[in-house]
Scaffold this active site. Structure first.
Site, short mmCIF file in Angstrom:
data_model
loop_
_atom_site.label_atom_id
_atom_site.label_comp_id
_atom_site.label_asym_id
_atom_site.label_seq_id
_atom_site.Cartn_x
_atom_site.Cartn_y
_atom_site.Cartn_z
N HIS A 122 1.24 -1.14 0.04
CA HIS A 122 0.07 -0.39 -0.35
C HIS A 122 1.28 1.17 0.32
O HIS A 122 1.93 1.38 0.75
CB HIS A 122 -0.79 -0.22 1.12
CG HIS A 122 -1.81 -1.48 1.67
ND1 HIS A 122 -1.22 -2.31 1.93
CD2 HIS A 122 -3.19 -1.27 1.08
CE1 HIS A 122 -2.68 -3.22 1.90
NE2 HIS A 122 -3.78 -2.30 1.10
N LYS A 149 -1.35 -7.96 -4.97
CA LYS A 149 -1.53 -6.83 -4.33
C LYS A 149 -1.43 -6.08 -4.02
O LYS A 149 -0.37 -5.52 -3.44
CB LYS A 149 -3.15 -7.12 -3.42
CG LYS A 149 -3.92 -6.01 -3.09
CD LYS A 149 -4.30 -5.34 -1.71
CE LYS A 149 -5.26 -4.51 -2.09
NZ LYS A 149 -5.97 -4.53 -0.05
N LYS A 293 -15.15 23.84 -19.58
CA LYS A 293 -15.46 23.94 -20.87
C LYS A 293 -14.66 24.27 -22.16
O LYS A 293 -15.27 24.82 -22.78
CB LYS A 293 -17.06 24.34 -20.57
CG LYS A 293 -17.74 24.02 -19.83
CD LYS A 293 -19.49 24.22 -20.03
CE LYS A 293 -20.20 22.92 -19.39
NZ LYS A 293 -21.59 23.39 -19.00
N ASP A 330 -24.88 22.33 -24.72
CA ASP A 330 -25.91 23.35 -23.20
C ASP A 330 -27.00 24.43 -24.68
O ASP A 330 -27.73 24.58 -23.84
CB ASP A 330 -24.52 23.95 -22.71
CG ASP A 330 -23.54 23.37 -21.81
OD1 ASP A 330 -24.83 22.31 -21.72
OD2 ASP A 330 -22.57 23.24 -21.10
P1 NAP Z 1 -19.07 28.50 -15.73
O1 NAP Z 1 -18.08 28.82 -16.65
O2 NAP Z 1 -17.78 29.00 -14.33
O3 NAP Z 1 -19.49 30.68 -15.19
C1 NAP Z 1 -19.89 30.89 -13.48
C2 NAP Z 1 -20.93 32.46 -13.87
O4 NAP Z 1 -21.66 32.11 -12.76
C3 NAP Z 1 -19.98 33.49 -14.60
O5 NAP Z 1 -20.60 34.31 -15.19
C4 NAP Z 1 -20.06 33.86 -13.16
O6 NAP Z 1 -19.28 35.56 -13.08
C5 NAP Z 1 -21.26 33.58 -12.37
N1 NAP Z 1 -21.08 33.83 -10.84
C6 NAP Z 1 -20.45 32.92 -10.14
N2 NAP Z 1 -20.75 33.43 -8.59
C7 NAP Z 1 -21.31 33.95 -8.72
C8 NAP Z 1 -21.37 34.73 -7.54
N3 NAP Z 1 -21.07 34.80 -6.38
N4 NAP Z 1 -22.36 36.32 -7.84
C9 NAP Z 1 -22.87 36.58 -8.31
N5 NAP Z 1 -22.02 35.78 -9.92
C10 NAP Z 1 -21.89 34.51 -10.49
O7 NAP Z 1 -20.24 27.89 -15.00
P2 NAP Z 1 -21.43 27.71 -15.94
O8 NAP Z 1 -20.41 26.01 -16.93
O9 NAP Z 1 -21.71 28.67 -17.02
O10 NAP Z 1 -22.53 27.28 -15.27
C11 NAP Z 1 -22.99 28.35 -14.98
C12 NAP Z 1 -23.95 27.52 -14.22
O11 NAP Z 1 -25.55 27.11 -15.02
C13 NAP Z 1 -24.48 26.65 -12.72
O12 NAP Z 1 -24.92 26.18 -11.73
C14 NAP Z 1 -24.30 25.26 -13.51
O13 NAP Z 1 -24.18 24.14 -12.64
C15 NAP Z 1 -24.98 25.25 -14.52
N6 NAP Z 1 -25.28 25.01 -16.07
C16 NAP Z 1 -26.50 23.74 -15.81
C17 NAP Z 1 -26.56 23.25 -17.10
C18 NAP Z 1 -27.84 22.47 -16.74
O14 NAP Z 1 -27.67 21.01 -17.90
N7 NAP Z 1 -28.96 22.62 -16.25
C19 NAP Z 1 -25.65 22.95 -17.75
C20 NAP Z 1 -24.47 23.62 -17.50
C21 NAP Z 1 -24.36 24.93 -16.73
P3 NAP Z 1 -17.83 35.58 -13.04
O15 NAP Z 1 -17.44 36.01 -14.12
O16 NAP Z 1 -17.77 37.68 -12.25
O17 NAP Z 1 -17.30 34.99 -12.76
#
Ligand code: NAP
Length: 509
Positions: A122, A149, A293, A330
């Site tokens: 391990h 193992k 992404k 998406d």
């Molecule tokens: P990302 O690329 O990291 O972008 C995050 C975004 O949220 C940025 O615009 C960021 O602003 C903003 N943000 C984060 N924390 C914040 C806060 N405390 N106050 C204000 N703005 C804040 O993430 P993403 O992939 O776009 O995902 C965003 C959301 O979409 C997540 O919740 C994810 O779970 C959801 N999502 C859902 C699906 C679905 O299938 N339903 C698919 C994809 C994503 P800044 O630019 O200022 O950092």
């Protein structure tokens, strides 16, 4: 066939026997009895009833503290106990490589024919090079092991590949496991790479090493009894990843059509090195999520045009020629969900989309924000981007021909009636469920509110919008639809079982 071994870590003999029965009932093939977990263990009194009460083939391990176990006594007592287990007819005994020679002398090289000796090593710090693991295997073989193992620790998910390389070439039965969450795939893919056994725990409180999945997950979600050398490997590479419902969703759907693939949660640190390391054709498709992404665009050799324009990829397919092709599902998942929410089914033709001419406020300029902004623009909507980091809102607005807004100005932004709001930030996402991107009183300016967040299903934003009498569209819709697009790409065009996906999403999100 790789055996499914359930480690038993009960504190009493009674608990061990009850857990052994549970292991048999849940589908385990064998159990590992960890004697070092039993408090006040007395070999002659406890071992006979323990082995008699065990309904499955048993492996007896008495792990000392110096090898990560709980036994603090001397080796002679330990060796006597293991010899007694052999005399009582146990199927397997585990001994650590560091004292294997000593143990072999202690038993004078004799053990019952039925009993197989597992010699183990391990490493709780890291995973050595392939050459070092190979040398270790040779040393273990040389001391007379029936089964080798080697358990190491993954600091990075790419470390697991070295264990796989050694395992596939190993000429003796081998258990090769990589501990920690980053090593999960070593446990699930053991049957693909010829592992003698893999460990599955009864529940999260009954773990004996870091990163062990439950028996139920191994059998029910990962379907390990059907994993073999030809099984394709799919998965979600993200960080964090364990909260994702994608493994349940995709595995259930793959199983429903009898597709020979398994979909794993892959806790990654660097997408490029992951893709470079797991470059064989069997590692054929990946979902990618936070924070990969955007990196994924650079990592792919070719891109679906939409994905390149958005600048974010959530699906990577390895073509048979080895080239990586990036897609964004998406975009269509979110846009079609919003279109249906507005009241008309989506259409590829911008002129007939219910989004055409409407004003949509997209909050967020990350991967999801870009996909929604780009998609809405394609459908003829007028797009406003609001983002915490205003510069990113400006940059996205410029890229798609929209308008940028400061997040704090959302509260009073009301150029017209009947707007659409799409939250594409992580505000409101579990565990920070009190977050919301916009004050409740401003929600009445909107006709439809969409939230990309799908955990929880009803976010604070959606709840408050409903309370204001606004139509809402859940992120679960986007989740299902983007997954349908991924499934079709993973399987080379097989239509996704939508009803089943909805059932699973309803049950698990
Ligand atoms: P990302 O690329 O990291 O972008 C995050 C975004 O949220 C940025 O615009 C960021 O602003 C903003 N943000 C984060 N924390 C914040 C806060 N405390 N106050 C204000 N703005 C804040 O993430 P993403 O992939 O776009 O995902 C965003 C959301 O979409 C997540 O919740 C994810 O779970 C959801 N999502 C859902 C699906 C679905 O299938 N339903 C698919 C994809 C994503 P800044 O630019 O200022 O950092």
């Amino acid at each position: 066939m790789t055996l499914l071994c359930v480690p038993l870590v009960g504190r009493t003999v009674e608990e061990m026997i009850a857990d052994a029965a549970a292991a048999a009932a849940t589908g385990g093939d064998m159990v590992e009895i960890r004697l070092d977990f039993i408090q006040g263990f007395r070999p002659h009194e406890h071992l006979p009833p323990l082995l008699r009460g065990c309904p499955l083939p048993a492996l007896v391990t008495y792990r000392p503290v110096w090898e990560g176990g709980q036994y603090e006594g001397d080796d002679t007592t330990r060796f006597e106990t293991l010899r007694l287990a052999m005399e009582l007819g146990v199927d397997y005994v585990d001994i650590e490589l560091k004292v294997a020679d000593k143990f072999m002398s202690f038993i004078s090289g004799h053990k019952p024919e039925k009993c197989k000796l597992i010699v183990s090593s391990h490493n709780y710090e890291y995973t050595p090079s392939c050459e070092e693991i190979t040398n270790l295997v040779a040393r273990i073989q040389a001391v007379g092991a029936d089964i080798v193992k080697v358990a190491t620790t993954a600091k990075d998910i790419v470390d697991v590949s070295r264990m796989f390389q050694v395992m596939v070439h190993c000429q003796v039965p081998m258990i090769g496991l990589v501990m920690s969450e980053r090593g999960l795939m070593s446990r699930v893919l053991a049957p693909k790479f010829g592992g003698y056994l893999t460990f599955g725990i009864l529940n999260a409180t009954k773990t004996s090493a870091s990163g062990q999945p439950t028996v139920e997950d191994l059998l029910d979600i990962y379907n390990i009894k059907c994993i073999g050398p030809d099984t394709k490997v799919l998965g979600l590479i993200a960080n964090p990843v364990k909260q994702s419902k994608s493994p349940i969703l995709h595995n259930k759907c793959l199983q429903s059509i009898g597709y020979n693939a398994v979909y794993l949660p892959l806790l990654g640190d660097n997408l490029a090195s992951f893709l470079e390391t797991y470059s064989s054709p069997d590692f054929s498709g990946f979902s990618c999520s936070l924070p990969f992404k955007v990196d994924a665009v650079q990592c792919c050799d070719e891109h679906e045009p939409v994905a390149k324009s958005i600048g974010a990829i959530n699906t990577i397919i390895r073509r048979p020629d080895g080239k990586l092709v990036g897609y964004n599902t998406d975009y269509i998942g979110a846009i079609s969900a919003i279109e249906d929410g507005i009241g008309g089914p989506g259409s590829k033709d911008a002129a007939s989309s219910p989004l055409a001419g409407r004003l949509i406020v997209v909050v967020g300029a990350g991967g999801a924000g870009k996909a929604i902004a780009y998609g809405a623009k394609e459908k003829g909507a007028r797009v406003v981007i609001a983002n915490r980091t205003y510069e990113k809102a400006v940059s996205l607005a410029n890229a798609i021909g929209g308008q940028a807004l400061r997040l704090e100005d959302l509260e009073t932004f009301r150029p017209e009636e009947g707007m659409i709001l799409a939250n594409a930030t992580s505000l409101g996402m579990y565990p920070n469920v009190d977050g919301t991107p916009i004050p409740k009183k401003a929600l009445c300016f909107y006709d439809v509110v969409f939230d990309a967040v799908y955990a929880p299903k009803v976010t604070r934003l959606l709840r408050e919008a409903e309370e204001c009498g606004v139509k809402v569209v859940s992120g679960v819709e986007m989740f299902i639809r983007q997954a349908m697009g991924q499934f079709e790409r993973f399987t080379g065009g097989i239509e996704a079982p939508e009803c089943l996906m909805r059932e699973i999403a309803a049950k698990y999100t």
